[in-house]
Design an enzyme around this catalytic site. Structure first.
Site, PDB file in Angstrom:
ATOM      1  N   CYS A 268      43.203  41.249  41.299  1.00 54.03           N
ATOM      2  CA  CYS A 268      42.661  41.101  39.924  1.00 54.03           C
ATOM      3  C   CYS A 268      42.458  42.456  39.251  1.00 54.03           C
ATOM      4  O   CYS A 268      43.277  42.882  38.439  1.00 54.03           O
ATOM      5  CB  CYS A 268      41.339  40.338  39.957  1.00 54.03           C
ATOM      6  N   ARG A 269      41.378  43.147  39.581  1.00 51.73           N
ATOM      7  CA  ARG A 269      40.980  44.361  38.843  1.00 51.73           C
ATOM      8  C   ARG A 269      41.828  45.589  39.175  1.00 51.73           C
ATOM      9  O   ARG A 269      42.345  46.258  38.274  1.00 51.73           O
ATOM     10  CB  ARG A 269      39.500  44.663  39.092  1.00 51.73           C
ATOM     11  N   SER A 270      42.002  45.878  40.452  1.00 51.26           N
ATOM     12  CA  SER A 270      42.647  47.162  40.799  1.00 51.26           C
ATOM     13  C   SER A 270      44.136  47.217  40.454  1.00 51.26           C
ATOM     14  O   SER A 270      44.622  48.275  40.037  1.00 51.26           O
ATOM     15  CB  SER A 270      42.390  47.514  42.265  1.00 51.26           C
TER      16      SER A 270
ATOM     17  N   ASP B 172      34.041  41.338  38.797  1.00 51.54           N
ATOM     18  CA  ASP B 172      35.096  40.541  39.429  1.00 51.54           C
ATOM     19  C   ASP B 172      35.376  39.283  38.591  1.00 51.54           C
ATOM     20  O   ASP B 172      34.501  38.438  38.445  1.00 51.54           O
ATOM     21  CB  ASP B 172      34.625  40.157  40.842  1.00 51.54           C
TER      22      ASP B 172
ATOM     23  N   ASN C 298      42.338  43.184  45.600  1.00 56.29           N
ATOM     24  CA  ASN C 298      43.574  43.840  45.118  1.00 56.29           C
ATOM     25  C   ASN C 298      44.571  42.855  44.504  1.00 56.29           C
ATOM     26  O   ASN C 298      45.792  43.050  44.591  1.00 56.29           O
ATOM     27  CB  ASN C 298      44.211  44.642  46.268  1.00 56.29           C
TER      28      ASN C 298
ATOM     29  N   CYS D 274      39.564  47.330  44.531  1.00 58.70           N
ATOM     30  CA  CYS D 274      38.607  46.255  44.264  1.00 58.70           C
ATOM     31  C   CYS D 274      38.537  45.376  45.504  1.00 58.70           C
ATOM     32  O   CYS D 274      39.062  45.734  46.548  1.00 58.70           O
ATOM     33  CB  CYS D 274      38.997  45.467  43.014  1.00 58.70           C
TER      34      CYS D 274
HETATM   35  N1  LIG Z   1      33.950  36.609  48.112  1.00 58.18           N
HETATM   36  C1  LIG Z   1      33.639  36.591  47.020  1.00 58.18           C
HETATM   37  C2  LIG Z   1      33.345  36.564  45.627  1.00 58.18           C
HETATM   38  C3  LIG Z   1      32.000  36.564  45.215  1.00 58.18           C
HETATM   39  C4  LIG Z   1      31.700  36.591  43.842  1.00 58.18           C
HETATM   40  C5  LIG Z   1      32.727  36.614  42.917  1.00 58.18           C
HETATM   41  C6  LIG Z   1      34.049  36.609  43.340  1.00 58.18           C
HETATM   42  C7  LIG Z   1      34.360  36.561  44.692  1.00 58.18           C
HETATM   43  C8  LIG Z   1      35.774  36.561  45.096  1.00 58.18           C
HETATM   44  C9  LIG Z   1      36.276  35.599  45.988  1.00 58.18           C
HETATM   45  C10 LIG Z   1      37.601  35.645  46.313  1.00 58.18           C
HETATM   46  N2  LIG Z   1      38.188  34.728  47.137  1.00 58.18           N
HETATM   47  C11 LIG Z   1      37.513  33.500  47.553  1.00 58.18           C
HETATM   48  C12 LIG Z   1      36.804  33.688  48.869  1.00 58.18           C
HETATM   49  C13 LIG Z   1      37.723  34.339  49.885  1.00 58.18           C
HETATM   50  N3  LIG Z   1      37.299  34.070  51.271  1.00 58.18           N
HETATM   51  C14 LIG Z   1      35.957  34.661  51.537  1.00 58.18           C
HETATM   52  C15 LIG Z   1      35.571  34.480  52.982  1.00 58.18           C
HETATM   53  C16 LIG Z   1      36.641  35.027  53.920  1.00 58.18           C
HETATM   54  C17 LIG Z   1      37.980  34.437  53.604  1.00 58.18           C
HETATM   55  C18 LIG Z   1      38.340  34.646  52.163  1.00 58.18           C
HETATM   56  C19 LIG Z   1      38.413  36.674  45.773  1.00 58.18           C
HETATM   57  C20 LIG Z   1      39.779  36.803  46.080  1.00 58.18           C
HETATM   58  C21 LIG Z   1      40.527  37.817  45.511  1.00 58.18           C
HETATM   59  C22 LIG Z   1      39.959  38.721  44.629  1.00 58.18           C
HETATM   60  C23 LIG Z   1      38.630  38.621  44.308  1.00 58.18           C
HETATM   61  C24 LIG Z   1      37.837  37.597  44.885  1.00 58.18           C
HETATM   62  N4  LIG Z   1      36.533  37.519  44.567  1.00 58.18           N
END
Ligand SMILES: N#Cc1ccccc1-c1cc(NCCCN2CCCCC2)c2ccccc2n1
Length: 158
Positions: free
Chosen positions: A18-20, A130, A16, A13
């Site tokens: 949450c889902r996976s 997600d 890594n 995912c």
């Molecule tokens: N991106 C997106 C996104 C879009 C829609 C729904 C969920 C998410 C989303 C956001 C996350 N971390 C916040 C942003 C991380 N930073 C993004 C810019 C670079 C530096 C890092 C997640 C972290 C772990 C697992 C799933 C995640 N999923």
């Protein structure tokens, strides 16, 4: 007669955490309960670098404890070697799929079958969304989808 064939599945995912890791843990418990865990290499990974080195999300840990499914993982990013050594790379949504196909193109002899885990769902919920910005309920939905899909995937590969 015991079959010697071993198989391998990498669940993927975005982060890594949450889902996976939930999918990996659910599948490992199913394979263990079916007495075939020793035939499988099972792991999970991320398409991104967002959470490398981190444990699974606390909401997912709570969900898995509720369902008595052991889950222990440290987030890692998918590697070129994964595309050459895993039979199946099973991902959660279209964004994971396009990112994995892009990465696979850069690997000389990529042999893994890259599929949506949801393609195995008897209830035809193709995408496992997600839950990162979601609720405990969203993690429960991820768990239920993983149970349905991993059940069908194991049956197809037994
Ligand atoms: N991106 C997106 C996104 C879009 C829609 C729904 C969920 C998410 C989303 C956001 C996350 N971390 C916040 C942003 C991380 N930073 C993004 C810019 C670079 C530096 C890092 C997640 C972290 C772990 C697992 C799933 C995640 N999923």
């Amino acid at each position: 007669m015991a079959t010697t064939g071993s198989k391998s599945a990498l669940f993927v995912c975005l982060g890594n955490i949450c889902r996976s890791p939930i999918a990996e843990a659910v599948f490992r418990k199913m394979a263990t309960d079916a007495g075939v865990a020793d035939k499988w290499r099972i792991d999970s990974a991320a398409t991104s670098t967002y959470e490398i080195g981190n444990p699974p999300d606390h909401r997912g840990q709570a969900c898995m404890k509720k369902h008595d499914v052991p889950m222990k993982h440290v987030a890692r990013q998918v590697t070129k070697d994964d595309f050459m050594t895993f039979d199946y790379i099973l991902c959660m949504d279209e964004s994971n799929m396009s990112e994995l196909n892009r990465k696979a193109k850069a690997v000389k002899n990529s042999s893994a079958k890259i599929e949506l885990l949801g393609s195995y769902d008897p209830e035809k919920q193709l995408i496992i969304n997600d839950p990162y910005y979601g609720s405990d309920e969203d993690f429960e939905k991820v768990y239920e989808q993983c149970v349905r899909c991993c059940t069908a995937f194991l049956k197809m590969n037994s």
